[in-house]
Scaffold this motif. Structure first.
Motif, PDB file in Angstrom:
ATOM      1  N   GLY A   2       0.823  -1.189   0.000  1.00  0.00           N
ATOM      2  CA  GLY A   2       0.000   0.000   0.000  1.00  0.00           C
ATOM      3  C   GLY A   2       0.860   1.243   0.000  1.00  0.00           C
ATOM      4  N   GLU A   3       0.198   2.392   0.090  1.00  0.00           N
ATOM      5  CA  GLU A   3       0.953   3.643   0.113  1.00  0.00           C
ATOM      6  C   GLU A   3       1.784   3.732   1.378  1.00  0.00           C
ATOM      7  N   MET A   4       3.000   4.206   1.197  1.00  0.00           N
ATOM      8  CA  MET A   4       3.930   4.298   2.319  1.00  0.00           C
ATOM      9  C   MET A   4       4.312   5.761   2.520  1.00  0.00           C
ATOM     10  N   THR A   5       4.470   6.142   3.774  1.00  0.00           N
ATOM     11  CA  THR A   5       4.982   7.476   4.051  1.00  0.00           C
ATOM     12  C   THR A   5       6.457   7.506   3.693  1.00  0.00           C
ATOM     13  N   VAL A   6       7.008   8.702   3.616  1.00  0.00           N
ATOM     14  CA  VAL A   6       8.430   8.834   3.312  1.00  0.00           C
ATOM     15  C   VAL A   6       9.251   8.124   4.385  1.00  0.00           C
ATOM     16  N   ALA A   7       8.856   8.262   5.641  1.00  0.00           N
ATOM     17  CA  ALA A   7       9.577   7.597   6.732  1.00  0.00           C
ATOM     18  C   ALA A   7       9.522   6.082   6.579  1.00  0.00           C
ATOM     19  N   ASP A   8       8.364   5.538   6.174  1.00  0.00           N
ATOM     20  CA  ASP A   8       8.228   4.100   5.949  1.00  0.00           C
ATOM     21  C   ASP A   8       9.117   3.646   4.786  1.00  0.00           C
ATOM     22  N   GLN A   9       9.163   4.446   3.725  1.00  0.00           N
ATOM     23  CA  GLN A   9       9.995   4.107   2.577  1.00  0.00           C
ATOM     24  C   GLN A   9      11.467   4.088   2.954  1.00  0.00           C
ATOM     25  N   VAL A  10      11.896   5.071   3.729  1.00  0.00           N
ATOM     26  CA  VAL A  10      13.290   5.137   4.166  1.00  0.00           C
ATOM     27  C   VAL A  10      13.618   3.942   5.057  1.00  0.00           C
ATOM     28  N   GLU A  11      12.721   3.620   5.989  1.00  0.00           N
ATOM     29  CA  GLU A  11      12.945   2.480   6.870  1.00  0.00           C
ATOM     30  C   GLU A  11      13.026   1.180   6.064  1.00  0.00           C
ATOM     31  N   HIS A  12      12.131   1.025   5.100  1.00  0.00           N
ATOM     32  CA  HIS A  12      12.127  -0.167   4.243  1.00  0.00           C
ATOM     33  C   HIS A  12      13.450  -0.274   3.482  1.00  0.00           C
ATOM     34  N   TYR A  13      13.898   0.813   2.897  1.00  0.00           N
ATOM     35  CA  TYR A  13      15.141   0.813   2.147  1.00  0.00           C
ATOM     36  C   TYR A  13      16.328   0.503   3.054  1.00  0.00           C
ATOM     37  N   LEU A  14      16.392   1.136   4.207  1.00  0.00           N
ATOM     38  CA  LEU A  14      17.509   0.908   5.126  1.00  0.00           C
ATOM     39  C   LEU A  14      17.539  -0.535   5.630  1.00  0.00           C
ATOM     40  N   ARG A  15      16.365  -1.103   5.884  1.00  0.00           N
ATOM     41  CA  ARG A  15      16.313  -2.496   6.318  1.00  0.00           C
ATOM     42  C   ARG A  15      16.894  -3.398   5.222  1.00  0.00           C
ATOM     43  N   ALA A  16      16.547  -3.108   3.973  1.00  0.00           N
ATOM     44  CA  ALA A  16      17.077  -3.899   2.854  1.00  0.00           C
ATOM     45  C   ALA A  16      18.580  -3.734   2.732  1.00  0.00           C
ATOM     46  N   VAL A  17      19.042  -2.514   2.881  1.00  0.00           N
ATOM     47  CA  VAL A  17      20.468  -2.241   2.715  1.00  0.00           C
ATOM     48  C   VAL A  17      21.281  -2.861   3.843  1.00  0.00           C
ATOM     49  N   VAL A  18      20.774  -2.808   5.054  1.00  0.00           N
ATOM     50  CA  VAL A  18      21.545  -3.241   6.208  1.00  0.00           C
ATOM     51  C   VAL A  18      21.394  -4.733   6.497  1.00  0.00           C
ATOM     52  N   GLU A  19      20.189  -5.252   6.410  1.00  0.00           N
ATOM     53  CA  GLU A  19      19.926  -6.594   6.915  1.00  0.00           C
ATOM     54  C   GLU A  19      19.925  -7.700   5.873  1.00  0.00           C
ATOM     55  N   GLN A  20      19.431  -7.426   4.689  1.00  0.00           N
ATOM     56  CA  GLN A  20      19.181  -8.507   3.738  1.00  0.00           C
ATOM     57  C   GLN A  20      20.354  -8.723   2.794  1.00  0.00           C
ATOM     58  N   GLU A  21      20.881  -9.918   2.792  1.00  0.00           N
ATOM     59  CA  GLU A  21      21.971 -10.282   1.895  1.00  0.00           C
ATOM     60  C   GLU A  21      21.666 -11.622   1.239  1.00  0.00           C
ATOM     61  N   PRO A  22      22.187 -11.823   0.035  1.00  0.00           N
ATOM     62  CA  PRO A  22      22.019 -13.143  -0.596  1.00  0.00           C
ATOM     63  C   PRO A  22      22.739 -14.209   0.227  1.00  0.00           C
ATOM     64  N   GLN A  23      22.170 -15.400   0.238  1.00  0.00           N
ATOM     65  CA  GLN A  23      22.820 -16.524   0.911  1.00  0.00           C
ATOM     66  C   GLN A  23      23.994 -16.986   0.050  1.00  0.00           C
ATOM     67  N   PRO A  24      24.962 -17.669   0.624  1.00  0.00           N
ATOM     68  CA  PRO A  24      26.107 -18.140  -0.167  1.00  0.00           C
ATOM     69  C   PRO A  24      25.650 -18.984  -1.361  1.00  0.00           C
ATOM     70  N   GLY A  25      26.091 -18.612  -2.560  1.00  0.00           N
ATOM     71  CA  GLY A  25      25.743 -19.335  -3.774  1.00  0.00           C
ATOM     72  C   GLY A  25      24.361 -19.037  -4.329  1.00  0.00           C
ATOM     73  N   GLU A  26      23.580 -18.208  -3.660  1.00  0.00           N
ATOM     74  CA  GLU A  26      22.213 -17.917  -4.096  1.00  0.00           C
ATOM     75  C   GLU A  26      22.229 -17.065  -5.363  1.00  0.00           C
ATOM     76  N   CYS A  27      21.381 -17.412  -6.315  1.00  0.00           N
ATOM     77  CA  CYS A  27      21.316 -16.659  -7.565  1.00  0.00           C
ATOM     78  C   CYS A  27      20.428 -15.425  -7.412  1.00  0.00           C
ATOM     79  N   LEU A  28      20.524 -14.545  -8.387  1.00  0.00           N
ATOM     80  CA  LEU A  28      19.742 -13.308  -8.401  1.00  0.00           C
ATOM     81  C   LEU A  28      18.247 -13.576  -8.279  1.00  0.00           C
ATOM     82  N   VAL A  29      17.723 -14.498  -9.072  1.00  0.00           N
ATOM     83  CA  VAL A  29      16.274 -14.724  -9.110  1.00  0.00           C
ATOM     84  C   VAL A  29      15.783 -15.376  -7.819  1.00  0.00           C
TER      85      VAL A  29
END
Length: 131
Positions: A2-29
């Motif tokens: 749904g629609e996100m506030t700017v603060a929600d968008q920033v939090e979502h982006y930062l969570r992706a940047v900081v926390e989420q990484e591909p697993q060893p050997g994991e492909c893009l898809v």
């Protein structure tokens, strides 16, 4: 999503940047599939770009390649650019149709800097067609 506030968008982006990484050997898809299942699609290539930035920063044409296929966001990577191969599909007992499984099997693996899909995915026949 749904629609996100700017603060929600920033939090979502930062969570992706900081926390989420591909697993060893994991492909893009497989990475994009896992992230969209866990966090949803924000109508951008957030997860595909995150994968590229971490695993293959020299693959600068990744976004251009997806846009040439009319793929503008992560969920379209899974719907238009790539589809599961027949071997991972499951049969619906009511319709006898082959369907995508609720949860994809673990990634078949690729080299660390590869942006190609693993053996569980094939290029979709819909790639390049407009919405």
């Amino acid at each position: 999503m749904g629609e996100m506030t700017v603060a929600d968008q920033v939090e979502h982006y930062l969570r992706a940047v900081v926390e989420q990484e591909p697993q060893p050997g994991e492909c893009l898809v497989c990475f994009v599939d896992r992230m969209v299942a866990e966090h949803g699609c924000d109508h951008s290539l957030l997860w595909a770009v995150r994968f590229r930035d971490l695993r293959s920063p020299t693959a600068t044409a990744l976004e251009k390649r997806f846009r040439a296929q009319a793929v503008r966001c992560d969920c379209m990577v899974l719907r238009k650019a790539y589809t599961p191969v027949r071997e991972v599909l499951v049969r619906d007992v009511h319709t006898d149709e082959l369907e995508r499984p609720e949860r994809m099997p673990p990634c078949a693996g690729v080299r660390r800097t590869n942006t190609r899909p693993c053996a569980h995915w094939r290029r979709s026949p819909m790639a390049g067609y407009p919405d």
